[in-house]
Design an enzyme around this catalytic site. Structure first.
Site, PDB file in Angstrom:
ATOM      1  N   SER A  60       0.608  -1.126   0.220  1.00  0.00           N
ATOM      2  CA  SER A  60      -0.196   0.117   0.251  1.00  0.00           C
ATOM      3  C   SER A  60       1.203   1.198   0.282  1.00  0.00           C
ATOM      4  O   SER A  60       1.344   1.551   0.599  1.00  0.00           O
ATOM      5  CB  SER A  60      -0.915  -0.222   1.198  1.00  0.00           C
ATOM      6  OG  SER A  60      -2.303  -0.939   1.130  1.00  0.00           O
ATOM      7  N   HIS A  85      -3.471   0.892  -5.106  1.00  0.00           N
ATOM      8  CA  HIS A  85      -2.629   0.036  -5.832  1.00  0.00           C
ATOM      9  C   HIS A  85      -3.045  -0.220  -6.772  1.00  0.00           C
ATOM     10  O   HIS A  85      -4.226  -0.474  -7.344  1.00  0.00           O
ATOM     11  CB  HIS A  85      -3.133  -1.451  -4.371  1.00  0.00           C
ATOM     12  CG  HIS A  85      -2.515  -1.878  -3.335  1.00  0.00           C
ATOM     13  ND1 HIS A  85      -1.715  -2.868  -3.212  1.00  0.00           N
ATOM     14  CD2 HIS A  85      -3.361  -1.762  -1.950  1.00  0.00           C
ATOM     15  CE1 HIS A  85      -1.501  -3.301  -2.228  1.00  0.00           C
ATOM     16  NE2 HIS A  85      -2.337  -2.318  -1.049  1.00  0.00           N
ATOM     17  N   HIS A 133      -6.168  -8.897  -1.093  1.00  0.00           N
ATOM     18  CA  HIS A 133      -6.053  -9.075  -0.188  1.00  0.00           C
ATOM     19  C   HIS A 133      -7.089 -10.350   0.115  1.00  0.00           C
ATOM     20  O   HIS A 133      -8.016  -9.987  -0.105  1.00  0.00           O
ATOM     21  CB  HIS A 133      -5.637  -8.123   1.097  1.00  0.00           C
ATOM     22  CG  HIS A 133      -4.725  -6.566   0.577  1.00  0.00           C
ATOM     23  ND1 HIS A 133      -5.393  -5.847  -0.042  1.00  0.00           N
ATOM     24  CD2 HIS A 133      -3.952  -6.541   1.455  1.00  0.00           C
ATOM     25  CE1 HIS A 133      -3.714  -5.218  -0.290  1.00  0.00           C
ATOM     26  NE2 HIS A 133      -3.236  -5.563   1.073  1.00  0.00           N
ATOM     27  N   TYR A 166      -8.666  -9.360   2.672  1.00  0.00           N
ATOM     28  CA  TYR A 166     -10.501  -8.964   2.545  1.00  0.00           C
ATOM     29  C   TYR A 166     -11.419  -7.962   1.798  1.00  0.00           C
ATOM     30  O   TYR A 166     -12.577  -7.772   1.892  1.00  0.00           O
ATOM     31  CB  TYR A 166      -9.894  -7.676   3.945  1.00  0.00           C
ATOM     32  CG  TYR A 166      -8.745  -6.067   3.119  1.00  0.00           C
ATOM     33  CD1 TYR A 166      -9.656  -5.916   2.760  1.00  0.00           C
ATOM     34  CD2 TYR A 166      -7.811  -6.511   3.873  1.00  0.00           C
ATOM     35  CE1 TYR A 166      -8.497  -4.987   1.463  1.00  0.00           C
ATOM     36  CE2 TYR A 166      -6.954  -5.109   3.335  1.00  0.00           C
ATOM     37  CZ  TYR A 166      -7.460  -4.571   2.017  1.00  0.00           C
ATOM     38  OH  TYR A 166      -6.984  -3.456   2.157  1.00  0.00           O
ATOM     39  N   GLU A 167     -10.371  -8.379   0.599  1.00  0.00           N
ATOM     40  CA  GLU A 167     -10.976  -8.216  -0.457  1.00  0.00           C
ATOM     41  C   GLU A 167     -12.367  -9.179  -0.505  1.00  0.00           C
ATOM     42  O   GLU A 167     -12.985  -8.654  -1.720  1.00  0.00           O
ATOM     43  CB  GLU A 167     -10.112  -7.559  -2.096  1.00  0.00           C
ATOM     44  CG  GLU A 167      -9.430  -6.288  -0.870  1.00  0.00           C
ATOM     45  CD  GLU A 167      -8.563  -6.463  -2.458  1.00  0.00           C
ATOM     46  OE1 GLU A 167      -8.769  -6.013  -3.591  1.00  0.00           O
ATOM     47  OE2 GLU A 167      -7.265  -6.954  -2.198  1.00  0.00           O
ATOM     48  N   ALA A 184       2.804  -2.131   4.731  1.00  0.00           N
ATOM     49  CA  ALA A 184       2.658  -1.581   5.170  1.00  0.00           C
ATOM     50  C   ALA A 184       1.718  -1.741   6.451  1.00  0.00           C
ATOM     51  O   ALA A 184       1.169  -2.834   6.450  1.00  0.00           O
ATOM     52  CB  ALA A 184       1.839  -0.023   4.717  1.00  0.00           C
ATOM     53  N   MET A 195      -1.856  -6.558   7.163  1.00  0.00           N
ATOM     54  CA  MET A 195      -2.921  -7.458   6.939  1.00  0.00           C
ATOM     55  C   MET A 195      -2.359  -8.302   5.382  1.00  0.00           C
ATOM     56  O   MET A 195      -3.412  -8.721   4.376  1.00  0.00           O
ATOM     57  CB  MET A 195      -4.433  -7.051   6.566  1.00  0.00           C
ATOM     58  CG  MET A 195      -4.538  -5.964   7.695  1.00  0.00           C
ATOM     59  SD  MET A 195      -5.956  -4.334   6.924  1.00  0.00           S
ATOM     60  CE  MET A 195      -5.660  -3.275   8.072  1.00  0.00           C
ATOM     61  N   SER A 196      -1.579  -8.758   5.210  1.00  0.00           N
ATOM     62  CA  SER A 196      -0.653  -8.747   3.995  1.00  0.00           C
ATOM     63  C   SER A 196       0.505 -10.302   4.238  1.00  0.00           C
ATOM     64  O   SER A 196       0.954 -10.118   4.945  1.00  0.00           O
ATOM     65  CB  SER A 196      -1.024  -7.996   3.074  1.00  0.00           C
ATOM     66  OG  SER A 196       0.451  -7.438   3.045  1.00  0.00           O
ATOM     67  N   ASN A 246       1.772   3.908  11.067  1.00  0.00           N
ATOM     68  CA  ASN A 246       1.306   4.459  11.170  1.00  0.00           C
ATOM     69  C   ASN A 246       1.558   3.656  12.819  1.00  0.00           C
ATOM     70  O   ASN A 246       1.990   2.281  12.905  1.00  0.00           O
ATOM     71  CB  ASN A 246      -0.315   4.452  12.038  1.00  0.00           C
ATOM     72  CG  ASN A 246      -1.517   2.930  10.912  1.00  0.00           C
ATOM     73  OD1 ASN A 246      -0.764   2.224  10.528  1.00  0.00           O
ATOM     74  ND2 ASN A 246      -1.219   2.050  11.951  1.00  0.00           N
ATOM     75  N   HIS A 295      -6.888   4.904   6.088  1.00  0.00           N
ATOM     76  CA  HIS A 295      -6.089   4.156   5.266  1.00  0.00           C
ATOM     77  C   HIS A 295      -5.315   5.555   4.886  1.00  0.00           C
ATOM     78  O   HIS A 295      -4.032   5.474   4.420  1.00  0.00           O
ATOM     79  CB  HIS A 295      -6.984   3.702   4.534  1.00  0.00           C
ATOM     80  CG  HIS A 295      -6.456   3.408   2.806  1.00  0.00           C
ATOM     81  ND1 HIS A 295      -5.423   2.566   2.618  1.00  0.00           N
ATOM     82  CD2 HIS A 295      -6.475   3.104   1.293  1.00  0.00           C
ATOM     83  CE1 HIS A 295      -5.233   1.405   1.626  1.00  0.00           C
ATOM     84  NE2 HIS A 295      -5.657   2.058   1.005  1.00  0.00           N
TER      85      HIS A 295
HETATM   86  N1  HPA Z   1      -3.175  -2.317  11.190  1.00  0.00           N
HETATM   87  C1  HPA Z   1      -2.851  -3.446  10.223  1.00  0.00           C
HETATM   88  N2  HPA Z   1      -3.136  -3.078   9.381  1.00  0.00           N
HETATM   89  C2  HPA Z   1      -1.986  -2.220   9.081  1.00  0.00           C
HETATM   90  C3  HPA Z   1      -2.164  -1.195  10.264  1.00  0.00           C
HETATM   91  C4  HPA Z   1      -2.714  -1.354  11.511  1.00  0.00           C
HETATM   92  O1  HPA Z   1      -2.200  -0.548  12.020  1.00  0.00           O
HETATM   93  N3  HPA Z   1      -1.724   0.191   9.569  1.00  0.00           N
HETATM   94  C5  HPA Z   1      -0.854  -0.447   7.756  1.00  0.00           C
HETATM   95  N4  HPA Z   1      -1.090  -2.017   7.670  1.00  0.00           N
END
Ligand code: HPA
Length: 279
Positions: free
Chosen positions: A31, A62, A84, A86-87, A114, A215-216, A239, A253
């Site tokens: 990402s 993406h 992903h 989650y998609e 990310a 998440m990947s 973050n 996001h």
């Molecule tokens: N949590 C899960 N996935 C992420 C995060 C997060 O804080 N930041 C970027 N991808």
């Protein structure tokens, strides 16, 4: 019987018909981190929708294409954007292009993502080299190697204590040091998303030994190791995961993509250096 492997071979055939390059190194750009693929020379571009059986990326940030070309003297195939779980894709679809890269002859896979910082020492913009992972979806039964095992691809039971290649990690540290680039090393916890973690979940992840969360990546690593590729993976901390309720902030996001701008130059320096040094 339905043969899943033939679906990969159809994609391999299409890719071979679109490029003269024979990539030895695969890159997966996460990402907001896709910019590096634009630096490949003599590049061929193949949108995911042109590749038979290939799932399409639906997430903002993406691109959704393969870029095949040269970088720092290496022939590279880059996934500019990934899909992903989650998609709504299943784990075989999520890992489809890693299978295809392996069948194209890729020997080394470098993944980026990310991630949220769980370790209190991590700041936005930091890089973390993965040396291990905790696969929470996998432990709960969402695992890309579940199902009939095709022995032509790899063996049924895959060892994971050396998943993140020791020599590649050493190389990354050398490059980071030479470029004055701080580089953490730690454990990545995979979650399914798409919601970000609750503060209680963040404290749980910290307690079980995670340094970053995302998440990947881990599904792709499992498939790559099944095919005996050497793997290196890097998280860009976008973050700091929030570990207390009623904080003024919330993860978003937008924040993830904004941090990408800070991370891309650092990641580019690191990855160019590693490609140069791989020899
Ligand atoms: N949590 C899960 N996935 C992420 C995060 C997060 O804080 N930041 C970027 N991808």
């Amino acid at each position: 019987m339905f043969n899943a492997t033939s679906r990969y071979h159809e994609a391999v055939q299409l890719i071979r018909s679109c490029t003269q390059h024979q990539p030895a190194i695969g890159l997966v750009l996460g990402s907001g981190l896709g910019g590096l693929a634009n630096e490949l020379k003599q590049a061929d571009f193949i949108p995911y929708e042109d590749i038979p059986n290939c799932p399409r990326s639906t997430v903002h940030g993406h691109y959704g294409r393969l870029v095949i070309g040269t970088l720092e003297g290496q022939t590279v195939i880059a996934q500019q954007g990934r899909v992903h779980f989650y998609e709504g894709y299943d784990m075989q679809q999520v890992t489809f292009l890693v299978r295809v890269m392996g069948l194209l002859g890729v020997k080394v896979l470098i993944l980026t993502n990310a991630a949220g910082g769980i370790d209190p020492n991590y700041k936005v913009g930091d890089l973390m080299l993965l040396n291990d992972h905790i696969n929470l979806p996998g432990m709960a039964g969402h695992h890309p190697l579940i199902g009939p095992n095709d022995e032509s691809l790899g063996e049924r039971f895959v060892g994971m204590s050396q998943a993140y290649d020791y020599e590649l990690r050493a190389l990354a540290h050398q490059v980071a040091q030479a470029n004055n680039l701080p580089l953490h090393e730690g454990v990545y916890a995979a979650v399914s998303g798409p919601s970000f973690e609750t503060p209680a979940e963040v404290r749980f992840l910290r307690a079980i030994g995670a340094n970053a969360v995302g998440m990947s990546t881990v599904h792709e690593v499992l498939v790559a190791r099944h095919m005996r590729l050497r793997v290196m993976a890097i998280s860009g901390i976008t973050n700091v995961a929030i570990d207390q309720v009623d904080s003024d902030n919330d993860a978003s996001h937008e924040e993830v993509l904004e941090a990408g701008a800070l991370l891309v130059p650092r990641l580019t320096t690191l990855l160019r250096g590693v490609l140069q040094a791989i020899g």
